[in-house]
Every structure is written in C-alpha cells, then in structure tokens.
Design a protein around this motif. Sequence first.
Motif, PDB file in Angstrom:
ATOM      1  N   ARG A 247       0.828  -1.202   0.000  1.00 59.90           N
ATOM      2  CA  ARG A 247       0.000   0.000   0.000  1.00 59.90           C
ATOM      3  C   ARG A 247       0.866   1.256   0.000  1.00 59.90           C
ATOM      4  O   ARG A 247       0.510   2.267  -0.625  1.00 59.90           O
ATOM      5  N   ASN A 248       1.989   1.213   0.700  1.00 57.08           N
ATOM      6  CA  ASN A 248       2.872   2.373   0.738  1.00 57.08           C
ATOM      7  C   ASN A 248       3.488   2.630  -0.632  1.00 57.08           C
ATOM      8  O   ASN A 248       3.569   3.781  -1.076  1.00 57.08           O
ATOM      9  N   PHE A 249       3.890   1.576  -1.320  1.00 57.66           N
ATOM     10  CA  PHE A 249       4.423   1.730  -2.675  1.00 57.66           C
ATOM     11  C   PHE A 249       3.352   2.292  -3.603  1.00 57.66           C
ATOM     12  O   PHE A 249       3.619   3.198  -4.406  1.00 57.66           O
ATOM     13  N   HIS A 253       3.393   5.657  -5.725  1.00 57.63           N
ATOM     14  CA  HIS A 253       3.225   5.602  -7.185  1.00 57.63           C
ATOM     15  C   HIS A 253       2.185   6.623  -7.634  1.00 57.63           C
ATOM     16  O   HIS A 253       2.387   7.343  -8.618  1.00 57.63           O
ATOM     17  N   ALA A 254       1.072   6.695  -6.892  1.00 62.17           N
ATOM     18  CA  ALA A 254       0.041   7.688  -7.218  1.00 62.17           C
ATOM     19  C   ALA A 254       0.584   9.103  -7.033  1.00 62.17           C
ATOM     20  O   ALA A 254       0.301  10.007  -7.840  1.00 62.17           O
ATOM     21  N   LEU A 255       1.380   9.297  -5.991  1.00 64.31           N
ATOM     22  CA  LEU A 255       1.984  10.605  -5.729  1.00 64.31           C
ATOM     23  C   LEU A 255       2.879  11.009  -6.899  1.00 64.31           C
ATOM     24  O   LEU A 255       2.838  12.157  -7.366  1.00 64.31           O
ATOM     25  N   GLY A 256       3.678  10.047  -7.383  1.00 66.17           N
ATOM     26  CA  GLY A 256       4.582  10.323  -8.492  1.00 66.17           C
ATOM     27  C   GLY A 256       3.853  10.643  -9.787  1.00 66.17           C
ATOM     28  O   GLY A 256       4.347  11.417 -10.614  1.00 66.17           O
ATOM     29  N   ARG A 257       2.692  10.068  -9.963  1.00 66.91           N
ATOM     30  CA  ARG A 257       1.897  10.303 -11.171  1.00 66.91           C
ATOM     31  C   ARG A 257       0.939  11.491 -11.020  1.00 66.91           C
ATOM     32  O   ARG A 257       0.227  11.844 -11.971  1.00 66.91           O
ATOM     33  N   GLY A 258       0.910  12.066  -9.819  1.00 64.89           N
ATOM     34  CA  GLY A 258       0.012  13.185  -9.595  1.00 64.89           C
ATOM     35  C   GLY A 258      -1.445  12.779  -9.531  1.00 64.89           C
ATOM     36  O   GLY A 258      -2.340  13.567  -9.859  1.00 64.89           O
ATOM     37  N   GLU A 259      -1.716  11.548  -9.085  1.00 68.87           N
ATOM     38  CA  GLU A 259      -3.073  11.019  -9.026  1.00 68.87           C
ATOM     39  C   GLU A 259      -3.563  10.931  -7.584  1.00 68.87           C
ATOM     40  O   GLU A 259      -2.765  10.805  -6.654  1.00 68.87           O
ATOM     41  N   ASP A 262      -6.856   6.310  -2.854  1.00 66.33           N
ATOM     42  CA  ASP A 262      -8.041   5.947  -2.068  1.00 66.33           C
ATOM     43  C   ASP A 262      -7.828   6.290  -0.593  1.00 66.33           C
ATOM     44  O   ASP A 262      -6.993   5.685   0.088  1.00 66.33           O
ATOM     45  N   ALA A 263      -8.603   7.235  -0.093  1.00 69.58           N
ATOM     46  CA  ALA A 263      -8.428   7.709   1.279  1.00 69.58           C
ATOM     47  C   ALA A 263      -8.850   6.681   2.320  1.00 69.58           C
ATOM     48  O   ALA A 263      -8.526   6.835   3.504  1.00 69.58           O
ATOM     49  N   THR A 264      -9.566   5.631   1.910  1.00 69.96           N
ATOM     50  CA  THR A 264      -9.993   4.611   2.874  1.00 69.96           C
ATOM     51  C   THR A 264      -8.895   3.591   3.157  1.00 69.96           C
ATOM     52  O   THR A 264      -9.037   2.777   4.062  1.00 69.96           O
ATOM     53  N   ILE A 265      -7.815   3.607   2.405  1.00 73.41           N
ATOM     54  CA  ILE A 265      -6.715   2.649   2.576  1.00 73.41           C
ATOM     55  C   ILE A 265      -5.686   3.218   3.545  1.00 73.41           C
ATOM     56  O   ILE A 265      -5.203   4.343   3.381  1.00 73.41           O
ATOM     57  N   THR A 266      -5.355   2.450   4.579  1.00 68.81           N
ATOM     58  CA  THR A 266      -4.359   2.882   5.559  1.00 68.81           C
ATOM     59  C   THR A 266      -2.962   2.834   4.950  1.00 68.81           C
ATOM     60  O   THR A 266      -2.530   1.802   4.437  1.00 68.81           O
ATOM     61  N   VAL A 267      -2.272   3.951   4.998  1.00 67.29           N
ATOM     62  CA  VAL A 267      -0.890   4.049   4.502  1.00 67.29           C
ATOM     63  C   VAL A 267      -0.024   4.454   5.693  1.00 67.29           C
ATOM     64  O   VAL A 267       0.121   5.634   6.006  1.00 67.29           O
TER      65      VAL A 267
END
Length: 318
Positions: A247-249, A253-259, A262-267
């Motif tokens: 989940r952290n990766f 990955h989403a951060l790197g793509r600017g996307e 899902d806020a319901t997923i614990t990171v």
Amino acid sequence: MIGIIGAGAFGTALAVALGTGGRQVRLWARDAAQVQAMQESRRNDGVLPGVLLPENVSIHAEIADVCGGQALLLAVPMQSLGALLDQWPQIDARQPLVACCKGVDLSSLRGPVALIEERRAGATAAILTGPSFAADIAKGLPTALTLATTGDGAALQDLLSTQTLRLYRTNDVRGAELGGALKNVIAIAAGTVIGAGLGDSARAALMTRGYAEMVRLAEALGARAETLAGLSGFGDLVLTCTSSQSRNFRFGHALGRGEAFDATITVEGVATARAVMRLAEGMGVDMPVTAMVDALASGRIALNDAIGQLMRRPLKQE
C-alpha cells in the motif's frame, strides 16, 4: 488458544496460517455485521477474496472472548493501537501481547512494544514483523518473519511458527520496530520514483540511501545495525519497494503520477514519516529521504522540487 484482535487482511491471514497449522484461533472483528458474515461464509472476502477460514478458527464480536489464551495478537494499524489499549481493559497481561503493526505512534513517538509496555505494566510484549503480504500468508506461501521481545521468546516463537510461517527471534526490539516502520517511508519514496517515470536505477539508489538513513536513526536510538540488515529491516524494505501489493508503494506511485489515492486505505508510512522527522530533528539525525516523503505527502513541496533538492545535496563519501 491464540487470540487475534483485528480482522483486517493481516489479522485474517494470520488466523488462516495458524489455524491451518493446527492452532485453535479466535479472531475478533469490531463490526458485528462482519462477524456474522464471516461466521456464515467462513470467508473475509472484503480483504482476502476466496480464502477459506479453517474450522478451528472462530470469529467473535466480544473482545473478552479472544483474551486469556496462550498469546494475543494485536493486528490493528499503528495509529489505532494506543486507542485500542485504552478502550479495552480486557486486553491485559494474562497472555503475551504481540503487536502486528509497523510504525511510530504520532502522539507519543513510541513504537508498538513500548506503547504496550506503557499501557500494560508487567505484560510480556512483543512485535511480529518482517517481509510479508497478507495474501501470501493466507495462501500458505513460505514466509519468514521476525519476532522481537525483551524476554526469551522461545516458547512464543514455537507457538506462532507453522510449516509455512517461519519465525526468527531477536531481543533487539527497537531495531525490529524501526526496521518495519522506516521501510514504509522508503517504500513511498520508491513508489514515487517509479510513478514519476524516473526508472529502476533511481529506485535502486533511493532504496540504498534510504536504508542508510534507516540504520543511522536506528543506531542513534540504541538499536543494532545487524537487526536492520535482517528480515525486519532490509528484507521488508526489498519487498515493499518492489511490489505493487504494498500500500505504501502504491501510495507513492500515485503521488509520483500526480493522481489521487483511495483515502480509505491505511498508509502507515505517511504518519510514520511525520513522527520520525520529529524524532530525527530532536536528535540531529540527517534523514533527507524521509524529510522529502513527509513534505510530499503533506503537500508542502512539489515533486520536481523534492527531486532537485535531493540531487543538489552536497557531494560526500558513501
């Protein structure tokens, strides 16, 4: 009997592995509707689709029903552990309390074992950590983990080991806690590198320098470097920095793509980065990768600026 608090993916997977290994397991879920559904279907499809619970795994809505056995596994997110211990006095020192989470508590800056010892004086506290995805454990794929406790730990190691789950024990609790916590931060950074299209060479460099700062902080806090070189540090780092099951990766990955993610997923790595920076700054420990993850995740810096700052750091010996 082994009790497990938390019927998320990891708690359920441990129940499956231990139940398949012949242990009597009692699994607690907070949601009564989830308990009933799991009792009827013998599955937890919301987190582990298609995985059947062994018959010697029972599911409970009352937390007292899972306490008082040979061990109690606390499979809840790190930032929920303190509240769990505060809310449920039934979780007491009658049995070893084993944290199955990774991170640093934001309010106290403590790791899981220290948090348990603070809330439950006299308890035998331990942490189960290392390179593991819940889906792999539930499928019965070979998995090796670290069990860290200040006591001997041999009986607990034997109790929680099965034919597919191999435990190594250590008394370096701080090292095991920090390895599991800090690798989540570096996994976010690795995911960001790949999401931004910076390539595998950049990811390898990031992992290596990230590992160096993991060891730097751990030693400053009294942990042993060799613990970070084991399953709970390097092993977990490799797994979470190279697989989209992490989940952290995926968050990175989403951060790197600017996307959006899902806020319901614990990171766990997001809160850990924030907590670790408070620790590191107070001790004067340099942690540039962690600092950039914290700044990126909180929106205080743009990705290109973060990359530029890391690449422009003064040249030095490795």
